[in-house]
Enzyme design. Structure first.
Site, PDB file in Angstrom:
ATOM      1  N   ILE A 110     144.591  98.901 160.747  1.00 19.53           N
ATOM      2  CA  ILE A 110     145.711  99.002 161.605  1.00 19.53           C
ATOM      3  C   ILE A 110     146.139  97.377 161.356  1.00 19.53           C
ATOM      4  O   ILE A 110     145.658  96.365 161.453  1.00 19.53           O
ATOM      5  CB  ILE A 110     145.214  98.947 162.969  1.00 19.53           C
ATOM      6  CG1 ILE A 110     146.570  99.004 164.206  1.00 19.53           C
ATOM      7  CG2 ILE A 110     144.280  98.231 163.671  1.00 19.53           C
ATOM      8  CD1 ILE A 110     146.097  99.533 165.332  1.00 19.53           C
ATOM      9  N   SER A 111     147.728  97.280 161.278  1.00 21.21           N
ATOM     10  CA  SER A 111     148.154  96.077 161.111  1.00 21.21           C
ATOM     11  C   SER A 111     148.098  95.063 162.134  1.00 21.21           C
ATOM     12  O   SER A 111     148.099  95.547 163.258  1.00 21.21           O
ATOM     13  CB  SER A 111     149.643  96.093 160.610  1.00 21.21           C
ATOM     14  OG  SER A 111     149.877  96.963 159.252  1.00 21.21           O
ATOM     15  N   GLN A 112     148.147  93.684 161.628  1.00 21.58           N
ATOM     16  CA  GLN A 112     148.166  92.633 162.715  1.00 21.58           C
ATOM     17  C   GLN A 112     149.411  92.992 163.718  1.00 21.58           C
ATOM     18  O   GLN A 112     150.417  93.357 163.093  1.00 21.58           O
ATOM     19  CB  GLN A 112     148.358  91.397 161.916  1.00 21.58           C
ATOM     20  CG  GLN A 112     148.562  90.211 162.810  1.00 21.58           C
ATOM     21  CD  GLN A 112     148.820  88.991 162.082  1.00 21.58           C
ATOM     22  OE1 GLN A 112     149.412  89.068 160.774  1.00 21.58           O
ATOM     23  NE2 GLN A 112     148.876  87.779 162.705  1.00 21.58           N
TER      24      GLN A 112
END
Length: 211
Positions: free
Chosen positions: A59-61
């Site tokens: 899950i992206s930053q």
């Protein structure tokens, strides 16, 4: 660790790091990011960092989710946006809080199944999802006013550029695993594409096929 206070602290951090669009900040303030990761990682859900979601994906930053969304809507909110790489579903859910209709494509069936369950639990209804090769886009519903890629390839697949409407905007990471840059491509009314570089980033690779 998943309280509203934790979300508020995350939003304050994003503002410190340059995110300015109140529409984006408001969605992130209220969207429960911990719903998009395993329970074992809930205590880290509101850290400004990428986290594993299985199958070699992350899950992206939050900062990069906010920055990409900001770049996509900066010149106006698109009516219909195609996301390539559903992953956890978090980026699509952020978009669905701002954009009228979101389409999202994921090549890994198990990730898509989990994301769909989260969308249902959160009552997100303006979002359509599909299990397919993301490099092919969603030709039957093209063209789109905006396209966003959450994985990086050496170049933007031409099939995706063809599915961007004149006047539309595409935001994507581009480059090798060791050297990627976030780009925004704007297609004018004649079909010509203008490229802007928005800074260095790090994403998982854009892969073809389905898993």
């Amino acid at each position: 660790m998943t309280s509203q206070r934790a979300r508020d602290r995350l939003v304050a951090k994003l503002v410190e790091e340059g995110i300015r669009d109140e529409r984006v900040l408001e969605v992130i303030r209220h969207l429960p990011r911990h719903h998009f990761i395993d329970q074992a990682l809930h205590s880290r859900a509101y850290e400004n960092t990428a986290l594993p979601i299985g199958h070699g994906q992350t899950i992206s930053q939050p900062w990069i989710v906010a920055r990409m969304t900001e770049a996509l809507i900066e010149r106006g909110v698109p009516e219909r946006v195609l996301e390539i790489g559903t992953g956890s579903g978090y980026q699509a859910a952020v978009l669905a809080g701002i954009v009228p209709t979101v389409y999202t494509v994921e090549r890994i069936e198990e990730l898509l199944r989990q994301a769909r369950r989260r969308f249902r639990q959160l009552g997100i209804e303006n979002l359509r999802s599909r299990h397919d090769d993301g490099k092919l886009g969603w030709p039957s519903d093209a063209p789109f006013d905006g396209i966003i890629l959450t994985a990086a390839g050496d170049r933007i697949p031409v099939q995706l550029l063809d599915q961007l409407k004149p006047g539309g905007v595409l935001v994507a990471p581009v480059g090798s695993p060791s050297q990627q840059v976030l780009v925004r491509l704007s297609k004018d009314d004649k079909g010509d594409v203008i490229r802007e570089e928005l800074g260095a980033v790090s994403f998982v690779p854009l892969l073809g096929g389905i898993g």
